[in-house]
Design a protein around this motif. Structure first.
Motif, PDB file in Angstrom:
ATOM      1  N   ILE A 126       0.834  -1.198   0.000  1.00 45.31           N
ATOM      2  CA  ILE A 126       0.000   0.000   0.000  1.00 45.31           C
ATOM      3  C   ILE A 126       0.874   1.255   0.000  1.00 45.31           C
ATOM      4  N   GLY A 159      10.357  -3.381  10.220  1.00 49.53           N
ATOM      5  CA  GLY A 159       8.903  -3.497  10.077  1.00 49.53           C
ATOM      6  C   GLY A 159       8.256  -2.432   9.219  1.00 49.53           C
ATOM      7  N   LYS A 162      10.634  -2.903   3.998  1.00 46.77           N
ATOM      8  CA  LYS A 162      11.779  -3.053   3.083  1.00 46.77           C
ATOM      9  C   LYS A 162      11.737  -4.403   2.375  1.00 46.77           C
ATOM     10  N   THR A 163      11.640  -5.461   3.170  1.00 48.36           N
ATOM     11  CA  THR A 163      11.640  -6.796   2.578  1.00 48.36           C
ATOM     12  C   THR A 163      10.465  -6.951   1.615  1.00 48.36           C
ATOM     13  N   HIS A 164       9.305  -6.473   2.030  1.00 52.68           N
ATOM     14  CA  HIS A 164       8.128  -6.570   1.175  1.00 52.68           C
ATOM     15  C   HIS A 164       8.384  -5.908  -0.185  1.00 52.68           C
ATOM     16  N   LYS A 293      -5.456  -4.677   4.307  1.00 54.51           N
ATOM     17  CA  LYS A 293      -5.146  -6.008   4.850  1.00 54.51           C
ATOM     18  C   LYS A 293      -6.430  -6.746   5.233  1.00 54.51           C
ATOM     19  N   ARG A 318       4.646  -3.852  10.811  1.00 53.29           N
ATOM     20  CA  ARG A 318       4.564  -5.244  11.276  1.00 53.29           C
ATOM     21  C   ARG A 318       3.674  -5.323  12.521  1.00 53.29           C
ATOM     22  N   GLU A 321       0.007  -4.823  11.627  1.00 51.11           N
ATOM     23  CA  GLU A 321      -0.545  -6.068  11.098  1.00 51.11           C
ATOM     24  C   GLU A 321      -0.836  -7.061  12.210  1.00 51.11           C
TER      25      GLU A 321
HETATM   26  P1  ADP Z   1      11.162  -4.712   7.067  1.00 50.00           P
HETATM   27  O1  ADP Z   1      11.806  -5.612   6.063  1.00 50.00           O
HETATM   28  O2  ADP Z   1      11.358  -3.263   6.752  1.00 50.00           O
HETATM   29  O3  ADP Z   1      11.525  -5.036   8.465  1.00 50.00           O
HETATM   30  P2  ADP Z   1       8.753  -6.013   6.158  1.00 50.00           P
HETATM   31  O4  ADP Z   1       8.882  -5.819   4.691  1.00 50.00           O
HETATM   32  O5  ADP Z   1       9.060  -7.346   6.691  1.00 50.00           O
HETATM   33  O6  ADP Z   1       9.597  -4.912   6.960  1.00 50.00           O
HETATM   34  O7  ADP Z   1       7.296  -5.555   6.566  1.00 50.00           O
HETATM   35  C1  ADP Z   1       6.667  -5.948   7.770  1.00 50.00           C
HETATM   36  C2  ADP Z   1       5.245  -6.356   7.491  1.00 50.00           C
HETATM   37  O8  ADP Z   1       4.486  -5.206   7.128  1.00 50.00           O
HETATM   38  C3  ADP Z   1       5.132  -7.324   6.330  1.00 50.00           C
HETATM   39  O9  ADP Z   1       4.154  -8.280   6.627  1.00 50.00           O
HETATM   40  C4  ADP Z   1       4.709  -6.465   5.161  1.00 50.00           C
HETATM   41  O10 ADP Z   1       3.917  -7.181   4.237  1.00 50.00           O
HETATM   42  C5  ADP Z   1       3.899  -5.377   5.847  1.00 50.00           C
HETATM   43  N1  ADP Z   1       3.991  -4.096   5.132  1.00 50.00           N
HETATM   44  C6  ADP Z   1       4.960  -3.176   5.238  1.00 50.00           C
HETATM   45  N2  ADP Z   1       4.715  -2.117   4.460  1.00 50.00           N
HETATM   46  C7  ADP Z   1       3.557  -2.375   3.822  1.00 50.00           C
HETATM   47  C8  ADP Z   1       2.754  -1.647   2.888  1.00 50.00           C
HETATM   48  N3  ADP Z   1       3.112  -0.439   2.434  1.00 50.00           N
HETATM   49  N4  ADP Z   1       1.614  -2.227   2.462  1.00 50.00           N
HETATM   50  C9  ADP Z   1       1.256  -3.446   2.914  1.00 50.00           C
HETATM   51  N5  ADP Z   1       1.954  -4.166   3.801  1.00 50.00           N
HETATM   52  C10 ADP Z   1       3.089  -3.648   4.262  1.00 50.00           C
END
Ligand code: ADP
Ligand code: MG
Length: 451
Positions: A126, A159, A162-164, A293, A318, A321
């Protein structure tokens, strides 16, 4: 909610080997989660023993990260449940039946060897004011990999997505061109693989598989710390891929220049094409993410309940969620709507960020002690840098941990009026984005507040 287990599996999948994951976690499901009593369904007792002895920590962490309270984890064998008739009093217990969560029918997608998890897409990322720049760069890379944003350096706190986002780029590139060769790897696995191949005497060939890639995605680069040999290897691979115009994507929780012991040349190269950050979501961003979500999972939730979570969770996406999942799960279990649960006081959203029983005096004590000051000194009119900074940290924590009004905070810390507090809290919020020492300090103080 059935997708809690799906999410937990996705997390576990990232942490253990692909073989272990597909061997031990296939055909598992979450049966119930009642007041921290977690029951997981497995194929047979052998599996339950293995899961218990080898992966219990990973399971616990993943469930907690997905918002479940975890006190005890037990395993139940799926077959016996179907074939044997269970004692009457148990099957007849309506509460127990109500607490059953239907195991997910869809079996978990097995991990692909490119390290990508198909659950992360650009469609379900999002876009809001906290991430719009990074998201548009992601789209530009999908349209034109290896061009304007190479390397793509993405940074931000835990959270925040980044990974997403980087996994979504990878998935999208593959969708557009199935022959595209991509590898996603956290830097820690890169390091482990490298050490492994050196040990086996294949050190020289290690870089070969990387040089065949069209796109290399490295996650959590901050963990490179102090690993000279692997850093050198990474630098060589980086340079070779870069020269071939292959797309390189790197994430980190901080800028390369702020990671101790990263070679200066590598640090500057990583941000050649700029450094893009993900920020904390604002209220509207949080609502949009929660709504998306909930809709995606097909759950019903009132706007007021969404706003309640958005107001109360101030840490990251995170956690946002996690709170949503807990609320939806409880709503399923109790047969009440999310808003009814909140109104009844049956849930305490953001319990993780607001330690129970902490009060303003304790916060002031902990902050002052941490900075080697007395509370009196800290709450004086002194403008000496370290005292002023401690005072602002105290204002920040009073605001975040206790949601105290700015007028009340002003009285607590002895400043003139609430505008000084607003300024102080904002100052810390701003500083937190780039000042990692401050981030660590505040984390350390928060931890002390729990004991
Ligand atoms: P990081 O790698 O920065 O620690 P993640 O990518 O693991 O964070 O994100 C944490 C959670 O939040 C994941 O489940 C991810 O899908 C969700 N999330 C983060 N940003 C968004 C976004 N913009 N839209 C939907 N879900 C998101
Ligand atoms: Mg991550």
């Amino acid at each position: 909610m059935h997708n809690i287990w799906e999410n937990a599996l996705a997390e576990i999948e990232q942490k253990i080997s692909a073989t272990n994951f597909s061997t031990w976690f296939q055909d598992t499901s979450l049966i119930s989660a009642d007041h921290g009593d977690i029951v997981i369904s497995v194929k047979n007792t052998f599996y339950s023993k293995q899961l218990q002895s080898k992966f219990i920590t990973e399971i616990e962490t993943a469930l907690t990260n997905n918002g479940l309270e975890v006190n005890n984890i037990s395993f139940e064998v799926a077959e016996t449940k179907k074939s044997k008739v269970r004692p009457r009093e148990i099957t007849a217990d309506p509460n127990l039946l109500k607490n059953k969560i239907k195991p997910s029918l869809k079996s978990h997608t097995s991990p692909l060897n490119n390290g990508l998890n198909p659950k992360y897409t650009l469609d379900n990322f999002i876009v809001g004011s906290n991430n719009d720049l990074a998201a548009s760069v992601a789209k530009a890379i999908v349209d034109n990999p290896g061009a304007n944003y190479n390397p793509f350096f993405l940074y931000g706190g835990p959270g925040l997505g980044k990974t997403h986002l980087i996994q979504a780029i990878g998935n999208e590139l593959i969708r557009k061109n199935p022959d595209y060769k991509i590898l996603y790897t956290p830097i820690s696995s890169f390091y482990a693989d490298f050490i492994d191949s050196v040990r086996k005497g294949h050190g020289k060939d290690f870089s070969q598989k990387f040089l065949e890639l069209d796109c290399l995605i490295i996650d959590d680069f901050q963990f490179i710390v102090g690993k000279e040999k692997s850093q050198e290897e990474f630098f060589n691979i980086f340079n070779s891929l870069y020269q071939l115009n292959k797309q390189i994507i790197v994430t980190s929780d901080r800028l390369p220049s702020q990671i101790k012991s990263v070679d200066e040349r590598l640090a500057s190269r990583l941000t050649w094409a700029g450094a893009f950050d993900l920020q904390l979501p604002k209220f509207e961003d949080k609502c949009a993410i929660l709504r998306a979500k909930a809709d995606l999972s097909g759950a019903e939730i009132e706007d007021a309940a969404i706003e309640y979570i958005a107001e109360n969770v101030n840490t990251n996406i995170r956690d946002l969620e996690g709170e949503l999942s807990t609320l939806l799960l409880m709503s399923d279990v109790r047969g009440l709507t999310p808003l009814e649960l909140i109104q009844k006081g049956a849930v305490s959203v953001a319990h993780a960020t607001k330690p129970q029983g902490v009060n303003s005096k304790q916060i002031l004590d902990k902050v002052a002690k941490f900075y080697d000051l007395s509370v009196k000194e800290m709450c004086s009119k002194s403008r000496v840098m370290n005292i002023k900074n401690a005072r602002q940290v105290a204002m920040f924590l009073l605001s975040k941990e206790l949601s105290m009004s700015t007028t009340k905070i002003a009285a607590e810390v002895g400043v003139k009026d609430h505008t000084t507090v607003i300024h102080g809290v904002r100052k810390i919020e701003q500083d937190l984005k780039l000042n990692f020492k401050l981030r660590d300090e505040i984390e350390a103080i928060r931890e002390k507040m729990y004991v």
